[in-house]
Design a protein around this motif. Structure first.
Motif, PDB file in Angstrom:
ATOM      1  N   GLN A 197       6.515   0.161   8.960  1.00  0.00           N
ATOM      2  CA  GLN A 197       6.518   1.538   9.459  1.00  0.00           C
ATOM      3  C   GLN A 197       7.258   2.471   8.491  1.00  0.00           C
ATOM      4  O   GLN A 197       6.771   3.551   8.170  1.00  0.00           O
ATOM      5  CB  GLN A 197       7.164   1.620  10.845  1.00  0.00           C
ATOM      6  CG  GLN A 197       6.754   0.543  11.828  1.00  0.00           C
ATOM      7  CD  GLN A 197       5.266   0.270  11.869  1.00  0.00           C
ATOM      8  OE1 GLN A 197       4.445   1.195  11.870  1.00  0.00           O
ATOM      9  NE2 GLN A 197       4.889  -1.010  11.921  1.00  0.00           N
ATOM     10  N   VAL A 198       8.431   2.046   8.015  1.00  0.00           N
ATOM     11  CA  VAL A 198       9.263   3.004   7.274  1.00  0.00           C
ATOM     12  C   VAL A 198       8.722   3.317   5.884  1.00  0.00           C
ATOM     13  O   VAL A 198       8.793   4.474   5.434  1.00  0.00           O
ATOM     14  CB  VAL A 198      10.730   2.543   7.189  1.00  0.00           C
ATOM     15  CG1 VAL A 198      11.373   2.539   8.556  1.00  0.00           C
ATOM     16  CG2 VAL A 198      10.883   1.201   6.506  1.00  0.00           C
ATOM     17  N   TYR A 199       8.170   2.322   5.188  1.00  0.00           N
ATOM     18  CA  TYR A 199       7.648   2.631   3.859  1.00  0.00           C
ATOM     19  C   TYR A 199       6.423   3.555   3.924  1.00  0.00           C
ATOM     20  O   TYR A 199       6.299   4.465   3.095  1.00  0.00           O
ATOM     21  CB  TYR A 199       7.351   1.349   3.087  1.00  0.00           C
ATOM     22  CG  TYR A 199       8.583   0.563   2.706  1.00  0.00           C
ATOM     23  CD1 TYR A 199       9.613   1.148   1.968  1.00  0.00           C
ATOM     24  CD2 TYR A 199       8.732  -0.769   3.077  1.00  0.00           C
ATOM     25  CE1 TYR A 199      10.746   0.431   1.613  1.00  0.00           C
ATOM     26  CE2 TYR A 199       9.860  -1.497   2.726  1.00  0.00           C
ATOM     27  CZ  TYR A 199      10.865  -0.893   2.007  1.00  0.00           C
ATOM     28  OH  TYR A 199      11.992  -1.607   1.657  1.00  0.00           O
ATOM     29  N   PRO A 200       5.491   3.368   4.877  1.00  0.00           N
ATOM     30  CA  PRO A 200       4.430   4.365   5.020  1.00  0.00           C
ATOM     31  C   PRO A 200       4.948   5.746   5.434  1.00  0.00           C
ATOM     32  O   PRO A 200       4.438   6.768   4.946  1.00  0.00           O
ATOM     33  CB  PRO A 200       3.520   3.768   6.103  1.00  0.00           C
ATOM     34  CG  PRO A 200       3.712   2.296   5.967  1.00  0.00           C
ATOM     35  CD  PRO A 200       5.169   2.145   5.645  1.00  0.00           C
ATOM     36  N   ILE A 201       5.929   5.811   6.328  1.00  0.00           N
ATOM     37  CA  ILE A 201       6.491   7.121   6.688  1.00  0.00           C
ATOM     38  C   ILE A 201       7.004   7.818   5.429  1.00  0.00           C
ATOM     39  O   ILE A 201       6.737   9.009   5.207  1.00  0.00           O
ATOM     40  CB  ILE A 201       7.625   6.957   7.721  1.00  0.00           C
ATOM     41  CG1 ILE A 201       7.062   6.518   9.074  1.00  0.00           C
ATOM     42  CG2 ILE A 201       8.411   8.264   7.881  1.00  0.00           C
ATOM     43  CD1 ILE A 201       8.125   6.081  10.071  1.00  0.00           C
TER      44      ILE A 201
ATOM     45  N   ALA B  34       0.827  -1.204   0.000  1.00  0.00           N
ATOM     46  CA  ALA B  34       0.000   0.000   0.000  1.00  0.00           C
ATOM     47  C   ALA B  34       0.860   1.252   0.000  1.00  0.00           C
ATOM     48  O   ALA B  34       0.546   2.253  -0.671  1.00  0.00           O
ATOM     49  CB  ALA B  34      -0.933  -0.005   1.209  1.00  0.00           C
ATOM     50  N   ALA B  35       1.966   1.225   0.754  1.00  0.00           N
ATOM     51  CA  ALA B  35       2.867   2.377   0.785  1.00  0.00           C
ATOM     52  C   ALA B  35       3.574   2.564  -0.548  1.00  0.00           C
ATOM     53  O   ALA B  35       3.719   3.687  -1.036  1.00  0.00           O
ATOM     54  CB  ALA B  35       3.886   2.202   1.911  1.00  0.00           C
ATOM     55  N   TRP B  36       4.002   1.463  -1.159  1.00  0.00           N
ATOM     56  CA  TRP B  36       4.682   1.570  -2.450  1.00  0.00           C
ATOM     57  C   TRP B  36       3.742   2.101  -3.534  1.00  0.00           C
ATOM     58  O   TRP B  36       4.178   2.830  -4.428  1.00  0.00           O
ATOM     59  CB  TRP B  36       5.237   0.215  -2.863  1.00  0.00           C
ATOM     60  CG  TRP B  36       6.481  -0.166  -2.102  1.00  0.00           C
ATOM     61  CD1 TRP B  36       7.290   0.655  -1.367  1.00  0.00           C
ATOM     62  CD2 TRP B  36       7.059  -1.471  -2.010  1.00  0.00           C
ATOM     63  NE1 TRP B  36       8.323  -0.056  -0.828  1.00  0.00           N
ATOM     64  CE2 TRP B  36       8.221  -1.364  -1.193  1.00  0.00           C
ATOM     65  CE3 TRP B  36       6.707  -2.719  -2.519  1.00  0.00           C
ATOM     66  CZ2 TRP B  36       9.031  -2.464  -0.898  1.00  0.00           C
ATOM     67  CZ3 TRP B  36       7.513  -3.812  -2.214  1.00  0.00           C
ATOM     68  CH2 TRP B  36       8.659  -3.685  -1.427  1.00  0.00           C
ATOM     69  N   VAL B  37       2.470   1.755  -3.454  1.00  0.00           N
ATOM     70  CA  VAL B  37       1.509   2.306  -4.412  1.00  0.00           C
ATOM     71  C   VAL B  37       1.479   3.827  -4.296  1.00  0.00           C
ATOM     72  O   VAL B  37       1.526   4.545  -5.306  1.00  0.00           O
ATOM     73  CB  VAL B  37       0.107   1.710  -4.189  1.00  0.00           C
ATOM     74  CG1 VAL B  37      -0.948   2.480  -4.980  1.00  0.00           C
ATOM     75  CG2 VAL B  37       0.078   0.235  -4.593  1.00  0.00           C
ATOM     76  N   VAL B  38       1.403   4.337  -3.070  1.00  0.00           N
ATOM     77  CA  VAL B  38       1.381   5.789  -2.879  1.00  0.00           C
ATOM     78  C   VAL B  38       2.659   6.422  -3.416  1.00  0.00           C
ATOM     79  O   VAL B  38       2.614   7.424  -4.149  1.00  0.00           O
ATOM     80  CB  VAL B  38       1.173   6.143  -1.391  1.00  0.00           C
ATOM     81  CG1 VAL B  38       1.392   7.636  -1.146  1.00  0.00           C
ATOM     82  CG2 VAL B  38      -0.226   5.740  -0.942  1.00  0.00           C
TER      83      VAL B  38
END
Length: 384
Positions: A199-203, A144-148
């Protein structure tokens, strides 16, 4: 490799801690030969394993991450790694295989690399990403973070980015669990657990979104992992997403220390957030002074870093027991497990993405108008 450009992120660490900065330079010097040894018969391997660093397997995901990092290198160093090709050639090959990919995270990484390279077929890649990203379907937090991050890199402003942003913001409790948008991705007894990667990819992604709500969420998550950082600079592995407490600290991964942790926190500072310079510095120094072992983790002659320091627990029992106990009684630690299963095992492998994120973390040009000004101008520092 050629030195980082003037005004690089390394300048900030140099002003705070010369030893940590020297370590980053040392690792960057290993990146070109290390990645070259990981590029075999036109593809990136899954890992280099054992005392002889034998290449094993293949990984398109790691190729995409390596491409993101290698874009910061001069063309001659790209050609050394890729045996005559350039990163644009590598991305061309990834794009040709895109239609065969069904993993959301893999497709997002290829889109991200294509976006940063300005690839002509980026619209096709984004369409494929949109088709795979089904609204309401369970999704791994990292994906999900990589998509953003991919959509932001591509300059997308449509409904897909709005939905991806909303999903990432809504998915966090105190910290992020391993999966978002419903059950089914992980067993019930560890549904509350999130890894350091979670944690780090969403940050990073929230910082790159840059709006006040996203930046606030990134700040809060970053503050939690920095507060939990070990006395030896360890970035711990598993957290209780409901409370932010560490569920299980080990393994401690080298890539978290020298690349992923700094990458997320540096992106946060670029966006105007807190500059956690001391936490970055402490994490780096774990690489050369790990309290768990006297054996070196940086192996210059093989151009690699050993992957992690782990417990003598081949069945991963400690993390399972601690996840279950934290599920039933938040905050439970079971300290006896620390004495029985000590963190003394070194995982002797190195994967290409580790150097990919290293390059991406440290060679990205930072925002000189952001919170780094004090660090660059007088070295007085920003409190972490």
């Amino acid at each position: 490799m050629k030195g980082p450009p003037e005004g690089s992120r390394l300048d900030i660490i140099t002003r705070r801690d010369g030893e940590a900065a020297a370590l980053v330079r040392r690792l960057l010097d290993l990146a070109v030969p290390g990645l070259r040894a990981s590029h075999v018969d036109g593809e990136f391997v899954f890992t280099r394993s054992g005392e002889g660093a034998r290449p094993v397997g293949r990984s398109l995901r790691y190729a995409a991450i390596a491409a993101l990092g290698m874009r910061a290198l001069p063309l001659d160093e790209q050609r050394i790694i890729l045996h005559g090709d350039t990163v644009n050639d590598l991305i061309d090959g990834l794009m040709r295989r895109l239609s065969l990919l069904t993993g959301l995270g893999d497709v997002a990484l290829v889109c991200w690399a294509a976006a940063e390279a300005g690839h002509a077929d980026l619209p096709y890649a984004l369409d494929h990403l949109t088709r795979l990203d089904v609204t309401g379907a369970p999704v791994l937090t990292v994906d999900a973070a990589w998509v953003v991050s991919a959509l932001v890199a591509a300059g997308v402003t449509d409904g897909h980015l709005e939905r991806a942003r909303a999903r990432l913001l809504a998915g966090r409790d105190v910290l992020y669990p391993h999966g978002l948008d419903g059950p089914g991705l992980v067993p019930w007894y560890r549904a509350h657990v999130g890894s350091f990667a979670d944690q780090v990819y969403p940050i990073q992604a929230l910082a790159r979104l840059g709006d006040p709500e996203a930046l606030k969420a990134a700040e809060e998550a970053a503050a939690m992992i920095c507060a939990a950082q070990g006395d030896g600079g360890q970035w711990w592995w598993h957290y209780d997403a409901r409370t932010g407490a560490v569920v299980e600290g080990y393994p401690v991964y080298s890539v978290h220390q020298h690349a992923m942790g700094p990458m997320a926190l540096l992106d946060l500072a670029d966006a105007g957030g807190t500059a956690h310079v001391d936490a970055i510095r402490k994490g780096l120094l774990w690489m050369v002074r790990p309290p768990e072992t006297r054996e070196p983790l940086v192996i210059d002659e093989l151009a690699l870093t050993w992957r992690k320091v782990a417990r003598g627990d081949p069945r991963k029992m400690v993390r399972g027991v601690r996840a279950l106990s934290a599920r039933l009684h938040p905050g439970t630690r079971l300290p006896l497990l620390d004495r029985i299963f000590r963190p003394v095992v070194i995982d002797r492998e190195c994967r290409p993405y580790e150097f990919g994120w290293l390059l991406y973390a440290w060679l990205t040009a930072h925002n000189l108008e952001g919170r780094w000004n004090g660090e660059l101008s007088n070295g007085s520092g920003v409190e972490s």
